[in-house]
Design a protein around this motif. Structure first.
Motif, PDB file in Angstrom:
ATOM      1  N   ILE A  45      -0.212   0.128  -5.233  1.00  0.00           N
ATOM      2  CA  ILE A  45       0.426   1.400  -5.203  1.00  0.00           C
ATOM      3  C   ILE A  45      -0.765   2.556  -5.405  1.00  0.00           C
ATOM      4  O   ILE A  45      -1.405   2.580  -6.324  1.00  0.00           O
ATOM      5  N   HIS A  46      -0.712   3.642  -4.505  1.00  0.00           N
ATOM      6  CA  HIS A  46      -1.594   4.644  -4.751  1.00  0.00           C
ATOM      7  C   HIS A  46      -0.657   5.771  -5.123  1.00  0.00           C
ATOM      8  O   HIS A  46       0.268   6.253  -4.683  1.00  0.00           O
ATOM      9  N   VAL A  47      -1.014   6.571  -6.347  1.00  0.00           N
ATOM     10  CA  VAL A  47      -0.385   7.537  -6.668  1.00  0.00           C
ATOM     11  C   VAL A  47      -1.072   8.923  -6.983  1.00  0.00           C
ATOM     12  O   VAL A  47      -2.160   8.974  -7.626  1.00  0.00           O
ATOM     13  N   ASP A  48      -0.316  10.168  -6.515  1.00  0.00           N
ATOM     14  CA  ASP A  48      -0.951  11.337  -6.800  1.00  0.00           C
ATOM     15  C   ASP A  48      -0.022  12.029  -7.584  1.00  0.00           C
ATOM     16  O   ASP A  48       1.191  11.763  -7.739  1.00  0.00           O
ATOM     17  N   ASN A  52       0.654  -1.242  -0.010  1.00  0.00           N
ATOM     18  CA  ASN A  52      -0.095  -0.082  -0.082  1.00  0.00           C
ATOM     19  C   ASN A  52       0.887   1.288   0.035  1.00  0.00           C
ATOM     20  O   ASN A  52       0.614   2.221   1.038  1.00  0.00           O
ATOM     21  N   SER A  53       2.074   1.449  -0.951  1.00  0.00           N
ATOM     22  CA  SER A  53       2.670   2.581  -0.910  1.00  0.00           C
ATOM     23  C   SER A  53       1.929   3.680  -1.377  1.00  0.00           C
ATOM     24  O   SER A  53       1.047   3.548  -2.556  1.00  0.00           O
ATOM     25  N   LYS A  54       2.178   4.562  -0.753  1.00  0.00           N
ATOM     26  CA  LYS A  54       1.470   6.113  -1.219  1.00  0.00           C
ATOM     27  C   LYS A  54       2.755   6.905  -2.130  1.00  0.00           C
ATOM     28  O   LYS A  54       3.656   7.293  -1.264  1.00  0.00           O
ATOM     29  N   ILE A  55       2.524   7.140  -3.163  1.00  0.00           N
ATOM     30  CA  ILE A  55       3.433   7.749  -4.107  1.00  0.00           C
ATOM     31  C   ILE A  55       3.139   9.017  -4.691  1.00  0.00           C
ATOM     32  O   ILE A  55       2.068   9.198  -5.170  1.00  0.00           O
ATOM     33  N   ALA A  56       3.901   9.856  -4.520  1.00  0.00           N
ATOM     34  CA  ALA A  56       3.439  11.202  -5.253  1.00  0.00           C
ATOM     35  C   ALA A  56       4.540  11.402  -6.061  1.00  0.00           C
ATOM     36  O   ALA A  56       5.637  11.563  -6.026  1.00  0.00           O
ATOM     37  N   LEU A  57       3.980  11.668  -7.706  1.00  0.00           N
ATOM     38  CA  LEU A  57       4.813  12.044  -8.781  1.00  0.00           C
ATOM     39  C   LEU A  57       5.050  13.463  -8.841  1.00  0.00           C
ATOM     40  O   LEU A  57       3.997  14.163  -9.115  1.00  0.00           O
ATOM     41  N   VAL A  58       5.993  14.233  -8.607  1.00  0.00           N
ATOM     42  CA  VAL A  58       6.047  15.601  -8.701  1.00  0.00           C
ATOM     43  C   VAL A  58       6.770  15.997  -9.977  1.00  0.00           C
ATOM     44  O   VAL A  58       8.015  15.526 -10.291  1.00  0.00           O
ATOM     45  N   GLY A  59       5.786  16.692 -10.966  1.00  0.00           N
ATOM     46  CA  GLY A  59       6.658  16.904 -12.178  1.00  0.00           C
ATOM     47  C   GLY A  59       5.631  17.856 -13.074  1.00  0.00           C
ATOM     48  O   GLY A  59       4.529  17.975 -12.531  1.00  0.00           O
ATOM     49  N   ASP A  60       5.940  17.879 -14.097  1.00  0.00           N
ATOM     50  CA  ASP A  60       5.177  18.605 -14.985  1.00  0.00           C
ATOM     51  C   ASP A  60       4.212  17.683 -15.544  1.00  0.00           C
ATOM     52  O   ASP A  60       4.094  16.993 -16.000  1.00  0.00           O
ATOM     53  N   ALA A  61       2.841  18.330 -15.111  1.00  0.00           N
ATOM     54  CA  ALA A  61       1.702  17.502 -15.326  1.00  0.00           C
ATOM     55  C   ALA A  61       1.214  17.387 -17.024  1.00  0.00           C
ATOM     56  O   ALA A  61       0.741  16.470 -16.992  1.00  0.00           O
ATOM     57  N   SER A  62       1.816  18.167 -17.639  1.00  0.00           N
ATOM     58  CA  SER A  62       1.743  18.074 -19.098  1.00  0.00           C
ATOM     59  C   SER A  62       2.459  17.330 -19.786  1.00  0.00           C
ATOM     60  O   SER A  62       2.426  16.929 -20.888  1.00  0.00           O
ATOM     61  N   ASN A  63       3.706  16.945 -19.072  1.00  0.00           N
ATOM     62  CA  ASN A  63       4.617  16.018 -19.463  1.00  0.00           C
ATOM     63  C   ASN A  63       4.016  14.543 -19.777  1.00  0.00           C
ATOM     64  O   ASN A  63       3.442  13.970 -18.899  1.00  0.00           O
ATOM     65  N   PRO A  64       3.929  14.323 -21.085  1.00  0.00           N
ATOM     66  CA  PRO A  64       3.414  12.986 -21.368  1.00  0.00           C
ATOM     67  C   PRO A  64       3.958  11.918 -20.744  1.00  0.00           C
ATOM     68  O   PRO A  64       3.551  10.975 -20.450  1.00  0.00           O
ATOM     69  N   ILE A  65       5.168  12.040 -20.448  1.00  0.00           N
ATOM     70  CA  ILE A  65       6.197  10.836 -19.699  1.00  0.00           C
ATOM     71  C   ILE A  65       5.570  10.638 -18.395  1.00  0.00           C
ATOM     72  O   ILE A  65       5.316   9.664 -17.738  1.00  0.00           O
ATOM     73  N   LEU A  70       3.882   7.585 -16.725  1.00  0.00           N
ATOM     74  CA  LEU A  70       4.347   7.005 -15.511  1.00  0.00           C
ATOM     75  C   LEU A  70       3.419   6.781 -14.262  1.00  0.00           C
ATOM     76  O   LEU A  70       3.254   5.670 -13.451  1.00  0.00           O
ATOM     77  N   ILE A  71       2.554   7.618 -14.176  1.00  0.00           N
ATOM     78  CA  ILE A  71       1.522   7.493 -13.340  1.00  0.00           C
ATOM     79  C   ILE A  71       0.520   6.445 -13.453  1.00  0.00           C
ATOM     80  O   ILE A  71       0.148   5.585 -12.770  1.00  0.00           O
ATOM     81  N   ASP A  72       0.374   6.292 -14.984  1.00  0.00           N
ATOM     82  CA  ASP A  72      -0.515   5.071 -15.266  1.00  0.00           C
ATOM     83  C   ASP A  72      -0.110   3.740 -14.997  1.00  0.00           C
ATOM     84  O   ASP A  72      -0.607   2.804 -14.442  1.00  0.00           O
ATOM     85  N   GLU A  73       1.237   3.744 -15.493  1.00  0.00           N
ATOM     86  CA  GLU A  73       2.085   2.553 -15.102  1.00  0.00           C
ATOM     87  C   GLU A  73       2.014   1.852 -13.737  1.00  0.00           C
ATOM     88  O   GLU A  73       1.822   1.143 -13.188  1.00  0.00           O
ATOM     89  N   LEU A  74       2.241   3.210 -12.822  1.00  0.00           N
ATOM     90  CA  LEU A  74       2.465   2.939 -11.447  1.00  0.00           C
ATOM     91  C   LEU A  74       1.252   2.345 -10.916  1.00  0.00           C
ATOM     92  O   LEU A  74       1.001   1.489 -10.036  1.00  0.00           O
ATOM     93  N   LYS A  75      -0.074   3.088 -11.458  1.00  0.00           N
ATOM     94  CA  LYS A  75      -1.196   2.663 -10.920  1.00  0.00           C
ATOM     95  C   LYS A  75      -1.610   1.060 -11.146  1.00  0.00           C
ATOM     96  O   LYS A  75      -2.517   0.822 -10.641  1.00  0.00           O
ATOM     97  N   ASN A  76      -1.096   0.715 -12.252  1.00  0.00           N
ATOM     98  CA  ASN A  76      -1.543  -0.482 -12.897  1.00  0.00           C
ATOM     99  C   ASN A  76      -0.979  -1.504 -11.674  1.00  0.00           C
ATOM    100  O   ASN A  76      -0.841  -2.986 -11.732  1.00  0.00           O
ATOM    101  N   GLN A  77       0.267  -1.228 -11.177  1.00  0.00           N
ATOM    102  CA  GLN A  77       0.866  -1.884  -9.904  1.00  0.00           C
ATOM    103  C   GLN A  77       0.076  -2.274  -8.928  1.00  0.00           C
ATOM    104  O   GLN A  77      -0.720  -1.512  -8.445  1.00  0.00           O
ATOM    105  N   ASN A  78       0.203  -3.484  -8.142  1.00  0.00           N
ATOM    106  CA  ASN A  78      -0.679  -3.655  -7.119  1.00  0.00           C
ATOM    107  C   ASN A  78      -0.267  -2.813  -5.890  1.00  0.00           C
ATOM    108  O   ASN A  78       0.987  -2.653  -5.548  1.00  0.00           O
TER     109      ASN A  78
END
Lengths: 306, 403
Positions: free
Chosen positions: B73-76, B46-59, B63-71
């Motif tokens: 893992i909660h990503v903001d 149940n990791s809570k992860i925050a991805l800090v970066g340019d929201a318009s950056n497609p990468i 990354l958020i999509d891929e991380l969300k697909n992991q078991n």
């Protein structure tokens, strides 16, 4: 003088007194024997006399002063030598002695050395106590009991499991202490020891004082005069027939026991002219025979077994 | 033969301590360890992860999509300008890990900065490794083609051999530099060095070892009882308090030497066998204060076991068994962050857990002494209660002892 008046004790969770109304007087500077079968209450009595157990009823006076009111200095002159090796096996002889001496604020090295000399342990002073032989451990146990130069010593079966040489050594030391004026309360199941050491004995059974008298009185009043004659060759049947009086012997024995008076001894010795006499012992019946007779008569043994 | 076998069974059945060691101890131990390790298969927990970066950056979106697909893992997503606020949230435990991507859509290959993985110093290394692996895979998978696409947007007539060489060099540089860098913060927000496994394990085994002071202490005390030496002490009118102090002082010194020895071993001997050396962070007196508290707790426990035990064997079962259970519960054998939440709560009852948390906070989070006061005071309270209880029992035993 150590005086017990009407002393009783009952252990918690028991409805029977371990000690009941014991009255006892022990003269200062004497060796007093405490006898009784296992479970008779001897150890409880010692625990009460040393103050290890609180007194529930009665009175214990040391030189007319209540045990509870003795000063620390006075109560520190009471010592106990228990049956177990009550010292630290991991420490050397000297370290043990030093530690127990420190409890009495004794720092005199010469005194400790003399104590070791007294029990012939000086050459073992640096030996780990656990590595000593059984006899030497007993001597160390004994020496620690003397560290506070006690005026009263309680010795609880201190010669159990000891070889004859060490036993003799300990008994001689006890005699020496007695000569020096120390009051000794001695318990043992070896009645020969009691007989040779003690001036007076008490028999405890079922928590009660059953008998108390001097050893001399016991032997003269209850024992029988006897004479033991040791010969160089077995006694012949003819000879046995010719001896008058009460003779205990048989023709294959080298020893004749004559239950007779001294005056008759001369005629017996005359009958033994053709025999080489190696030894003649003249005395009374033993304490052991008296003790066993006493217990048998009062059926204490049977009661104890139940 | 049969009689001998029957005799052995009779002897065994009357050795309750032996039976306890054989049956009860492994059962309890198995139970604790099984529960403690029940979540170890799931490193994300149940990791809570925050991805800090340019929201318009497609990468970043990828990354958020891929991380969300992991078991588990909660990503903001948090904007790059809110980086400091994100770090505060990390310190306040709203997040377990921050993934900071400083690159924007216009960052070219030459200026591409590595991803930053920011976490608190005590974070599970396994969890970080797992996340790094995921990020590395995704980043290489998407960032490289994206950068190459950018390079390919250069008009073909301007594209010559020289430029080709430069591009190859840039690519080589990109591939050889770290894609991800780790940063560890303490709860004061200060950057601290990466904790090695040695930093994690030395305190744990040190605390475990210190609590085993009960073995020599109980040996001596049970020997006193068994040989009636205690009777001699009583007859000599020896003060129980003095006797206890006299006992505790040498064992306290031994305990402190044990502490010092283990620390020195970690610092000087471990590097000799090719393992990262142990490093003490922060002022030494913090550690001294902590080691005093640990020693007092260990001695309190040791003394209580010693006065309760009837024999040396009894003390080993009672004290040794208790130590192992405290260690299993207290995160010595399995780090408490690997345990399920309920188990983590239960682990708080173990003094070894207080000691370890205090130690790790000094070592990994570089806390100051006031910040480890809760653990320190808990240890002192434990010591006071156990020492008082043991003293009262010893005093009673000394007074009630008779032959």
């Amino acid at each position: 003088m150590l005086k017990l008046s009407n002393v009783s004790h009952c252990y918690a969770k028991s409805n029977q007194n371990a000690i009941s109304n014991v009255d006892l007087a022990i003269e200062s500077g004497t060796c007093f024997g405490l006898l009784g079968p296992n479970g008779a209450g001897k150890t409880t009595l010692i625990s009460l006399m040393t103050g290890l157990l609180p007194l529930q009823s009665g009175q214990i006076l040391y030189h007319n002063q209540s045990l509870a009111k003795l000063s620390i200095q006075q109560s520190q002159r009471i010592s106990l030598i228990p049956q177990e090796y009550a010292f630290y096996p991991q420490l050397t002889v000297w370290e043990n002695l030093q530690f127990f001496a420190s409890l009495y604020h004794i720092k005199n090295r010469n005194f400790l050395c003399s104590l070791l000399e007294k029990v012939a342990l000086l050459s073992y002073r640096n030996t780990l106590s656990k590595n000593l032989s059984g006899g030497l451990k007993r001597r160390l146990n004994f020496a620690i009991g003397l560290i506070n130069s006690p005026s009263f010593i309680f010795m609880d079966e201190i010669t159990v499991g000891v070889d004859p040489l060490s036993r003799q050594f300990i008994l001689d030391s006890v005699k020496q202490l007695s000569r020096e004026g120390v009051t000794i309360i001695y318990t043992s199941h070896y009645l020969q020891e009691i007989e040779s050491l003690c001036h007076k004995i008490a028999i405890i059974e079922g928590g009660k004082l059953r008998y108390c008298d001097t050893v001399d009185n016991i032997l003269t009043q209850n024992g029988h005069q006897h004479c033991l004659i040791t010969l160089s060759k077995p006694v012949s049947a003819d000879l046995l027939a010719s001896i008058h009086g009460s003779v205990v012997a048989n023709h294959s024995s080298y020893i004749i026991r004559i239950n007779t008076l001294a005056i008759q001894l001369v005629s017996v010795l005359n009958s033994l002219k053709n025999y080489e006499i190696l030894n003649v012992q003249y005395g009374y019946g033993s304490l052991e025979s008296f003790y066993l007779n006493f217990l048998n008569q009062t059926a204490f043994i049977n009661k104890d077994d139940k | 033969m049969i009689a001998a076998i029957i005799k052995e069974f009779h002897l065994l059945s009357r050795d309750l301590h032996g039976i306890a060691v054989l049956f009860l101890m492994p059962m309890i131990f198995m139970l604790i360890m099984s529960v403690a390790l029940s979540q170890s298969d799931d490193v994300n927990q149940n990791s809570k992860i925050a991805l800090v970066g340019d929201a318009s950056n497609p990468i970043n979106l990828l990354l958020i999509d891929e991380l969300k697909n992991q078991n588990n893992i909660h990503v903001d997503s948090i904007e790059l300008i809110d980086q400091d606020a994100a770090k505060v949230q990390l310190i306040q435990n709203h997040y377990d890990i921050l993934v900071i991507n400083p690159n924007t859509t216009i960052t070219d290959l030459t200026h591409d900065a590595p991803l930053q993985l920011v976490s608190l110093a005590g974070t599970d290394a396994l969890r970080l490794l797992n996340l790094e692996a995921i990020l590395q895979k995704i980043y290489l998978q998407y960032r490289l083609p994206y950068l190459l696409t950018q390079q390919n947007s250069v008009p073909e007539h301007q594209y010559n051999t020289t430029q080709n060489i430069i591009l190859e060099q840039q690519l080589a540089n990109f591939l050889t530099t770290n894609i991800i860098v780790e940063e560890f913060l303490n709860t004061n927000g200060l950057v601290v060095v990466k904790p090695s496994s040695v930093q994690q394990s030395v305190p744990a085994w040190l605390i475990f070892g210190m609590f085993f002071i009960m073995i020599p202490l109980s040996n001596v005390m049970t020997c006193e009882k068994q040989t009636n030496t205690i009777i001699r002490l009583k007859l000599a009118k020896a003060s129980a308090t003095r006797l206890l102090f006299a006992k505790l002082i040498p064992y306290f010194i031994i305990n402190q030497l044990q502490f010092l020895g283990m620390i020195l071993l970690g610092i000087y001997v471990l590097p000799l066998v090719g393992i990262a050396g142990f490093v003490l962070q922060g002022p030494y007196w913090f550690y001294m204060m902590l080691s005093i508290a640990i020693s007092l707790s260990a001695l309190g426990y040791a003394l209580l076991v010693s006065v309760l035990a009837k024999s040396a064997e009894h003390a080993v079962v009672l004290g040794g068994g208790g130590n192992i259970l405290m260690a299993a519960l207290g995160g010595i054998m399995v780090p408490s962050y690997m345990m399920p939440e309920t188990m983590q709560t239960i682990s708080l009852i173990s003094p070894m857990s207080w000691a370890l948390t205090g130690f790790h906070n000094l070592l990994l989070n570089q806390y100051n002494f006031t910040q480890i006061l809760p653990q320190w005071l808990s240890l002192i309270c434990f010591a006071c209660i156990f020492l008082s209880l043991a003293s009262a029992i010893y005093y009673r035993q000394l007074n009630k002892r008779y032959i």
